[in-house]
Scaffold this motif. Structure first.
Motif, PDB file in Angstrom:
ATOM      1  N   MET A 141       9.390  65.384  43.332  1.00  0.00           N
ATOM      2  CA  MET A 141       8.295  64.434  43.395  1.00  0.00           C
ATOM      3  C   MET A 141       7.565  64.620  44.720  1.00  0.00           C
ATOM      4  SD  MET A 141       6.640  61.779  42.078  1.00  0.00           S
ATOM      5  CE  MET A 141       7.684  61.428  40.703  1.00  0.00           C
ATOM      6  N   ILE A 142       6.258  64.519  44.690  1.00  0.00           N
ATOM      7  CA  ILE A 142       5.460  64.607  45.915  1.00  0.00           C
ATOM      8  C   ILE A 142       5.225  63.197  46.433  1.00  0.00           C
ATOM      9  CG2 ILE A 142       3.249  65.289  46.902  1.00  0.00           C
ATOM     10  CD1 ILE A 142       3.139  67.477  44.741  1.00  0.00           C
ATOM     11  N   ARG A 143       5.504  62.996  47.731  1.00  0.00           N
ATOM     12  CA  ARG A 143       5.330  61.694  48.370  1.00  0.00           C
ATOM     13  C   ARG A 143       4.595  61.871  49.695  1.00  0.00           C
ATOM     14  NH1 ARG A 143       6.552  58.409  44.416  1.00  0.00           N
ATOM     15  NH2 ARG A 143       8.666  58.543  43.649  1.00  0.00           N
ATOM     16  N   GLY A 144       3.938  60.814  50.117  1.00  0.00           N
ATOM     17  CA  GLY A 144       3.320  60.774  51.427  1.00  0.00           C
ATOM     18  C   GLY A 144       4.194  59.972  52.377  1.00  0.00           C
ATOM     19  N   ILE A 145       4.350  60.476  53.583  1.00  0.00           N
ATOM     20  CA  ILE A 145       5.073  59.767  54.629  1.00  0.00           C
ATOM     21  C   ILE A 145       4.089  59.502  55.753  1.00  0.00           C
ATOM     22  CG2 ILE A 145       7.004  59.792  56.246  1.00  0.00           C
ATOM     23  CD1 ILE A 145       8.332  61.896  54.428  1.00  0.00           C
ATOM     24  N   ARG A 146       3.966  58.249  56.133  1.00  0.00           N
ATOM     25  CA  ARG A 146       3.033  57.859  57.181  1.00  0.00           C
ATOM     26  C   ARG A 146       3.751  57.722  58.507  1.00  0.00           C
ATOM     27  NH1 ARG A 146      -1.433  54.856  57.299  1.00  0.00           N
ATOM     28  NH2 ARG A 146      -1.226  55.507  59.452  1.00  0.00           N
ATOM     29  N   GLY A 147       3.011  58.006  59.552  1.00  0.00           N
ATOM     30  CA  GLY A 147       3.497  57.794  60.902  1.00  0.00           C
ATOM     31  C   GLY A 147       2.335  57.470  61.802  1.00  0.00           C
ATOM     32  N   ALA A 148       2.592  56.700  62.843  1.00  0.00           N
ATOM     33  CA  ALA A 148       1.558  56.405  63.832  1.00  0.00           C
ATOM     34  C   ALA A 148       2.231  56.084  65.156  1.00  0.00           C
ATOM     35  CB  ALA A 148       0.679  55.241  63.388  1.00  0.00           C
ATOM     36  N   THR A 149       1.544  56.428  66.222  1.00  0.00           N
ATOM     37  CA  THR A 149       2.009  56.124  67.561  1.00  0.00           C
ATOM     38  C   THR A 149       0.801  55.972  68.465  1.00  0.00           C
ATOM     39  OG1 THR A 149       3.607  56.736  69.275  1.00  0.00           O
ATOM     40  CG2 THR A 149       2.266  58.527  68.353  1.00  0.00           C
ATOM     41  N   THR A 150       1.046  55.534  69.667  1.00  0.00           N
ATOM     42  CA  THR A 150      -0.026  55.436  70.658  1.00  0.00           C
ATOM     43  C   THR A 150       0.434  56.115  71.945  1.00  0.00           C
ATOM     44  OG1 THR A 150       0.800  53.286  71.396  1.00  0.00           O
ATOM     45  CG2 THR A 150      -0.979  53.275  69.764  1.00  0.00           C
ATOM     46  N   VAL A 151      -0.547  56.397  72.779  1.00  0.00           N
ATOM     47  CA  VAL A 151      -0.279  56.952  74.112  1.00  0.00           C
ATOM     48  C   VAL A 151      -0.917  56.037  75.143  1.00  0.00           C
ATOM     49  CG1 VAL A 151      -0.058  59.343  73.327  1.00  0.00           C
ATOM     50  CG2 VAL A 151      -2.305  58.473  73.959  1.00  0.00           C
TER      51      VAL A 151
END
Length: 122
Positions: free
Chosen positions: A1-11
């Protein structure tokens, strides 16, 4: 199965070293908790807010062992007034056996404000 994985960060600052360090940290956490191998990845899209232009965050992914052939692209984030500043966002498309609710999306630093509904998910 194809899935999207999200990520976010700041500097904290528009500095190449920090952008690379924080991007690498976030992506490594994304693959660790979701048990992703480089060959499972279809592509990685990275967006940055307009205040970050010291380097391409995709350079961070080239520092990860086995990622030589993973397709990566950087782009600017939509400049929405009042949105989170100095933010790096990732959408990783992967082949996985995880169900959608089992996918763990990673939000670090100030980016935890983006999706509080996903935090604390075990």
């Amino acid at each position: 199965m194809i899935r999207g994985i999200r990520g976010a960060t700041t500097v904290q600052a528009n500095q190449a070293e920090e952008i690379i360090k924080e991007t690498k940290k976030m992506v490594e956490k994304m693959v660790e908790v979701n048990q992703v191998k480089p060959e499972d990845i279809a592509s990685v899209l990275i967006s940055v807010t307009p205040d970050l232009n010291a380097t391409f965050p995709a350079k961070a992914l080239r520092l990860i062992d086995g990622w030589k052939y993973v397709p990566v692209m950087c782009m600017p984030e939509i400049n929405v007034p009042g949105s989170l500043a100095q933010c790096i966002r990732v959408m990783m498309t992967v082949n996985t056996s995880l169900n959608q609710e089992e996918v763990e999306h990673i939000y670090l630093n100030e980016a935890i404000k983006l999706r509080p509904d996903l935090l604390g998910k075990d």
